[in-house]
Design a protein around this motif. Structure first.
Motif, PDB file in Angstrom:
ATOM      1  N   ASP A  48      50.725  38.051  28.700  1.00 38.54           N
ATOM      2  CA  ASP A  48      51.807  38.964  29.055  1.00 38.54           C
ATOM      3  C   ASP A  48      51.803  39.352  30.530  1.00 38.54           C
ATOM      4  N   GLN A  49      50.793  38.967  31.268  1.00 33.80           N
ATOM      5  CA  GLN A  49      50.756  39.251  32.699  1.00 33.80           C
ATOM      6  C   GLN A  49      51.168  38.029  33.521  1.00 33.80           C
ATOM      7  N   CYS A  50      50.566  36.876  33.247  1.00 36.02           N
ATOM      8  CA  CYS A  50      50.798  35.706  34.108  1.00 36.02           C
ATOM      9  C   CYS A  50      51.554  34.572  33.428  1.00 36.02           C
ATOM     10  N   THR A  83      40.386  39.084  31.574  1.00 33.50           N
ATOM     11  CA  THR A  83      40.198  40.517  31.781  1.00 33.50           C
ATOM     12  C   THR A  83      40.936  40.955  33.042  1.00 33.50           C
ATOM     13  N   VAL A  84      40.998  40.086  34.037  1.00 37.81           N
ATOM     14  CA  VAL A  84      41.730  40.407  35.266  1.00 37.81           C
ATOM     15  C   VAL A  84      43.200  40.686  34.928  1.00 37.81           C
ATOM     16  N   CYS A  85      43.824  39.824  34.125  1.00 35.33           N
ATOM     17  CA  CYS A  85      45.216  40.047  33.726  1.00 35.33           C
ATOM     18  C   CYS A  85      45.362  41.316  32.893  1.00 35.33           C
ATOM     19  N   ALA A 150      39.854  32.420  33.452  1.00 36.39           N
ATOM     20  CA  ALA A 150      41.218  31.919  33.598  1.00 36.39           C
ATOM     21  C   ALA A 150      41.819  32.185  34.969  1.00 36.39           C
ATOM     22  N   MET A 151      41.542  33.322  35.557  1.00 36.15           N
ATOM     23  CA  MET A 151      42.185  33.715  36.811  1.00 36.15           C
ATOM     24  C   MET A 151      41.228  33.674  37.997  1.00 36.15           C
ATOM     25  N   GLY A 152      40.253  32.770  37.947  1.00 35.37           N
ATOM     26  CA  GLY A 152      39.272  32.701  39.028  1.00 35.37           C
ATOM     27  C   GLY A 152      38.074  33.561  38.692  1.00 35.37           C
ATOM     28  N   PRO A 153      37.566  34.360  39.662  1.00 33.81           N
ATOM     29  CA  PRO A 153      36.376  35.178  39.398  1.00 33.81           C
ATOM     30  C   PRO A 153      36.577  36.066  38.165  1.00 33.81           C
ATOM     31  N   ALA A 154      35.635  35.960  37.241  1.00 34.92           N
ATOM     32  CA  ALA A 154      35.760  36.673  35.965  1.00 34.92           C
ATOM     33  C   ALA A 154      35.111  38.049  36.019  1.00 34.92           C
ATOM     34  N   ILE A 155      35.737  38.988  35.319  1.00 32.85           N
ATOM     35  CA  ILE A 155      35.132  40.279  34.998  1.00 32.85           C
ATOM     36  C   ILE A 155      34.606  40.086  33.577  1.00 32.85           C
ATOM     37  N   VAL A 156      33.268  40.020  33.426  1.00 34.08           N
ATOM     38  CA  VAL A 156      32.664  39.629  32.148  1.00 34.08           C
ATOM     39  C   VAL A 156      32.134  40.867  31.416  1.00 34.08           C
ATOM     40  N   PRO A 157      32.726  41.214  30.245  1.00 36.62           N
ATOM     41  CA  PRO A 157      32.339  42.418  29.504  1.00 36.62           C
ATOM     42  C   PRO A 157      31.156  42.195  28.543  1.00 36.62           C
ATOM     43  N   PHE A 158      30.367  43.254  28.387  1.00 32.51           N
ATOM     44  CA  PHE A 158      29.228  43.240  27.470  1.00 32.51           C
ATOM     45  C   PHE A 158      29.142  44.580  26.755  1.00 32.51           C
ATOM     46  N   SER A 182      38.840  49.779  38.865  1.00 32.51           N
ATOM     47  CA  SER A 182      40.009  50.326  39.577  1.00 32.51           C
ATOM     48  C   SER A 182      40.939  49.188  39.978  1.00 32.51           C
ATOM     49  N   SER A 183      42.161  49.553  40.334  1.00 35.86           N
ATOM     50  CA  SER A 183      43.123  48.534  40.786  1.00 35.86           C
ATOM     51  C   SER A 183      42.612  47.867  42.068  1.00 35.86           C
ATOM     52  N   GLU A 184      41.919  48.612  42.912  1.00 34.19           N
ATOM     53  CA  GLU A 184      41.372  48.038  44.144  1.00 34.19           C
ATOM     54  C   GLU A 184      40.302  46.997  43.820  1.00 34.19           C
ATOM     55  N   LEU A 185      39.462  47.291  42.843  1.00 28.90           N
ATOM     56  CA  LEU A 185      38.423  46.352  42.451  1.00 28.90           C
ATOM     57  C   LEU A 185      39.036  45.081  41.853  1.00 28.90           C
ATOM     58  N   VAL A 186      40.047  45.226  41.033  1.00 31.97           N
ATOM     59  CA  VAL A 186      40.715  44.073  40.440  1.00 31.97           C
ATOM     60  C   VAL A 186      41.372  43.222  41.529  1.00 31.97           C
ATOM     61  N   ALA A 187      41.943  43.857  42.532  1.00 27.49           N
ATOM     62  CA  ALA A 187      42.581  43.133  43.625  1.00 27.49           C
ATOM     63  C   ALA A 187      41.578  42.274  44.398  1.00 27.49           C
ATOM     64  N   GLN A 188      40.313  42.656  44.374  1.00 27.32           N
ATOM     65  CA  GLN A 188      39.274  41.897  45.063  1.00 27.32           C
ATOM     66  C   GLN A 188      38.801  40.692  44.272  1.00 27.32           C
ATOM     67  N   GLN A 189      39.144  40.627  43.011  1.00 24.30           N
ATOM     68  CA  GLN A 189      38.683  39.534  42.150  1.00 24.30           C
ATOM     69  C   GLN A 189      39.475  38.278  42.401  1.00 24.30           C
TER      70      GLN A 189
END
Length: 189
Positions: A48-50, A83-85, A150-158, A182-189
Motif C-alpha cells: 500500500d506504500q510503494c 518495515t520501511v514502507c 525489499a526497499m534496500g536497508p532493512a529495519i529488522v524487528p525482534f 522516527s520519520s527522520e530515521l526512516v528517511a535515512q534507510q
C-alpha cells in the motif's frame, strides 16, 4: 545462516514459546481483546506504500489497521512489502489525520530466517504467515546492519532482546524500540 541444528531448533522453540507467552501477557495488559489480528500476506497483494508485490520481496514486512480509515481498494489491514514502507505509510497517513489502531511487523525472533548474498548485497528472508507478525509495542528493531530487504536497508524487528543482540553480533547495527522509529530515521534507510 545455515540450516538449524538440534540446538538451534530447541532454542528457537524456547524463544517462540517465551515470545508467545510474553505477547499474550502484553496483549492482556494492553486490553487488545478488540484488536484485529494480523493476516497472512501470502496471496498476491501489492504494498500500500510503494505498489510492489509483497510475495516477490525479501525481508521483513508489515501491516497496519487504522481506527477510522481503510486502505484504498481492499479491506484492512494496510499491507507492506517492508518495515520501511510500513513506517513511511504510518507517517504519511498520520499527517492526513489517520490514527493507527495497531501495526504488526515480522518478528524475526520467531522464525528460522536466512541471509543470502544477492547481487553484492546481504538479503534477509521474508516470512509472511500471520503467526510471524507481532505488535510494534512488543518489538525492538535493528537498524544500520547492512542487511537488505525489499526497499534496500532493512529495519529488522525482534520480539526478544537476546535475538536482536545475536543478530547484531553477527551482522552489526543498533537496537532500538520499534515504537521509537522516527520519520527522520526512516528517511535515512
Amino acid at each position: 545462516m545455515s540450516g538449524p541444528t538440534p540446538t538451534d531448533s530447541s532454542r528457537r522453540q524456547f524463544v517462540l514459546g517465551t515470545a508467545t507467552i510474553a505477547a499474550t501477557g502484553l496483549a492482556g495488559c494492553l486490553g487488545s481483546s478488540d484488536r484485529p489480528e494480523p493476516v497472512a500476506l501470502t496471496e498476491r497483494m501489492s504494498c500500500d506504500q510503494c505498489g510492489m508485490v509483497i510475495t516477490q520481496q525479501p525481508g521483513p514486512s508489515g501491516q497496519t489497521y487504522y481506527q477510522d480509515n481503510s486502505p484504498e481498494g481492499h479491506d484492512p489491514p494496510a499491507r507492506f512489502c517492508s518495515t520501511v514502507c510500513a513506517y513511511r505509510h504510518r507517517f504519511a497517513t498520520g499527517n492526513r489525520g489517520w490514527t493507527p489502531q495497531v501495526t504488526y511487523l515480522t518478528d524475526y525472533a520467531t522464525v528460522d530466517y536466512s541471509v543470502r548474498e544477492e547481487g553484492g548485497a546481504r538479503v534477509i528472508s521474508a516470512h509472511l504467515a500471520a503467526e510471524n507478525f507481532a505488535v510494534t509495542e512488543a518489538l525492538e528493531v535493528v537498524i544500520g546492519s547492512g542487511i537488505e530487504g525489499a526497499m534496500g536497508p532493512a529495519i529488522v524487528p525482534f520480539g526478544t532482546t537476546s535475538a536482536a543482540e545475536e543478530f547484531v553480533s553477527t551482522y552489526g547495527g543498533e537496537i532500538i524500540a520499534a515504537e521509537d522509529i522516527s520519520s527522520e530515521l526512516v528517511a535515512q534507510q
